[in-house]
Write a protein that holds these residues in place. Structure first.
Motif, PDB file in Angstrom:
ATOM      1  N   VAL A 287      67.072  34.614  39.154  1.00 29.44           N
ATOM      2  CA  VAL A 287      66.208  33.430  39.237  1.00 29.44           C
ATOM      3  C   VAL A 287      66.070  32.984  40.691  1.00 29.44           C
ATOM      4  N   TYR A 288      67.170  33.047  41.426  1.00 25.09           N
ATOM      5  CA  TYR A 288      67.148  32.661  42.844  1.00 25.09           C
ATOM      6  C   TYR A 288      66.176  33.554  43.620  1.00 25.09           C
ATOM      7  N   ALA A 289      66.229  34.857  43.376  1.00 23.23           N
ATOM      8  CA  ALA A 289      65.329  35.782  44.060  1.00 23.23           C
ATOM      9  C   ALA A 289      63.872  35.483  43.708  1.00 23.23           C
ATOM     10  N   LEU A 290      63.614  35.159  42.440  1.00 22.04           N
ATOM     11  CA  LEU A 290      62.251  34.827  42.015  1.00 22.04           C
ATOM     12  C   LEU A 290      61.769  33.544  42.680  1.00 22.04           C
ATOM     13  N   ILE A 291      62.643  32.568  42.800  1.00 24.94           N
ATOM     14  CA  ILE A 291      62.289  31.311  43.472  1.00 24.94           C
ATOM     15  C   ILE A 291      61.899  31.568  44.911  1.00 24.94           C
ATOM     16  N   LEU A 292      62.706  32.366  45.613  1.00 23.51           N
ATOM     17  CA  LEU A 292      62.402  32.668  47.019  1.00 23.51           C
ATOM     18  C   LEU A 292      61.069  33.400  47.140  1.00 23.51           C
ATOM     19  N   ALA A 293      60.821  34.341  46.226  1.00 27.51           N
ATOM     20  CA  ALA A 293      59.572  35.087  46.275  1.00 27.51           C
ATOM     21  C   ALA A 293      58.367  34.184  46.020  1.00 27.51           C
ATOM     22  N   MET A 294      58.497  33.288  45.048  1.00 29.21           N
ATOM     23  CA  MET A 294      57.392  32.387  44.740  1.00 29.21           C
ATOM     24  C   MET A 294      57.176  31.376  45.850  1.00 29.21           C
ATOM     25  N   ALA A 295      58.259  30.941  46.493  1.00 31.91           N
ATOM     26  CA  ALA A 295      58.140  30.012  47.614  1.00 31.91           C
ATOM     27  C   ALA A 295      57.425  30.675  48.781  1.00 31.91           C
ATOM     28  N   GLU A 296      57.783  31.938  49.034  1.00 33.20           N
ATOM     29  CA  GLU A 296      57.129  32.683  50.116  1.00 33.20           C
ATOM     30  C   GLU A 296      55.651  32.901  49.814  1.00 33.20           C
TER      31      GLU A 296
END
Length: 305
Positions: A287-296
């Motif tokens: 989930v953390y990786a997905l959050i970072l990707a969506m934020a980027e």
């Protein structure tokens, strides 16, 4: 290839006398001790009469160092991991290392020790037949209020960790979310000035505000909802945030919508990852990786606009 090992060692939450003989023996037998803060763990090892190399593995570096440490264990090294206090992995970065070790078929053994949340639950006197460990609530007020709404139907005590400078805001939020519930604030557990304050949520919030800043790490224990409150809160948990669709029919879309909302409200990525991984039953790191990707992706889109 020699077989290394990872020992996960529970350490005292305040009183060094709670260090177990088995924990002391494990530190002494390890090739190195992995820890959050080398100064804190260094003092504990000195108390135990143990001298070992210390490797910093706090939340800022453990994800980057985990694979290298696992390779060293696969080559035969034995490591003991200790958090600053209590059981590693409980609201603690040690979970990342344990996950990496098990994924690589490295043996993991837990050396039990004190844990603040259970100590507080028993000390509070609040019914503990059932309980839910939440750890730290989100920092931002909107996200914190939303999370408390999600937790409202839990039919057991809620266990929260809190720091001195944020506890006032948390107690105010609890008073607003659960005005009829008893709440206990437990601080300095196992230390000389151990204290447990217990009262209805609004009263406890006022008491703490009047006393000013309290010192020490804290655990907040919230009593379970009674039948009347549960009857009022009959909506499914998945609908608590609203406007995100039915998580049961399209969980990926619901998770993405929840992440977009968290990003829009400025919630920290680590806080959102913890909350949403629990809600959607996903691994926190995914989930953390997905959050970072969506934020980027959102930042890139804003730059092109």
């Amino acid at each position: 290839m020699a077989a290394g090992k990872l020992y996960v060692v529970g350490t005292p939450i305040g009183n060094r006398g709670d260090l177990s003989p088995r924990a002391r023996e494990t530190f002494a037998a390890a090739d190195a001790v992995l820890c959050e803060d080398t100064r804190v763990t260094g003092k504990l090892l000195a108390y135990a009469g143990v001298r070992k190399p210390l490797v910093r593995c706090d939340e800022n570096v453990i994800a980057q160092r985990a694979q290298g440490l696992v390779e060293r264990m696969r080559a035969g090294e034995v490591f003991a991991f200790a958090s600053d206090a209590g059981m590693p992995g409980v609201s603690d970065p040690g979970q990342v290392l344990v996950d990496a070790a098990r994924a690589a078929d490295v043996a993991v053994e837990v050396i039990p020790g004190p844990t603040a949340c259970i100590t507080a639950l028993v000390s509070s006197g609040i019914a503990c037949d059932h309980f839910f460990f939440e750890g730290f609530l989100p920092r931002k007020a909107p996200a914190r209020a939303r999370r408390l709404a999600e937790l409202a139907p839990v039919p057991g005590a809620l266990l929260l960790y809190e720091s001195p400078h944020r506890v006032g805001d948390t107690l105010d939020a609890l008073a607003e979310a659960y005005p009829a519930r008893e709440v206990a604030l437990c601080r300095e557990l196992t230390k000389l000035h151990e204290e447990v304050l217990r009262a209805p949520a609004p009263e406890l919030a006022r008491t703490v505000r009047e006393r000013g800043e309290l010192k020490g790490e804290m655990v907040v224990v919230v009593a379970p909802p009674d039948e009347e409150e549960l009857a009022r809160r009959c909506a499914p948990w998945a609908q608590a945030e609203g406007g995100e669709g039915d998580a049961g029919t399209d969980p990926d879309a619901a998770l993405a919508a929840a992440i977009r909302r968290a990003l829009a409200e400025g919630e920290a990525a680590s806080s959102a990852a913890k909350r949403l991984s629990q809600r959607f039953s996903r691994k926190r790191r995914d989930v953390y990786a997905l959050i970072l990707a969506m934020a980027e992706e959102a930042e890139a889109g804003a730059g092109q606009a």
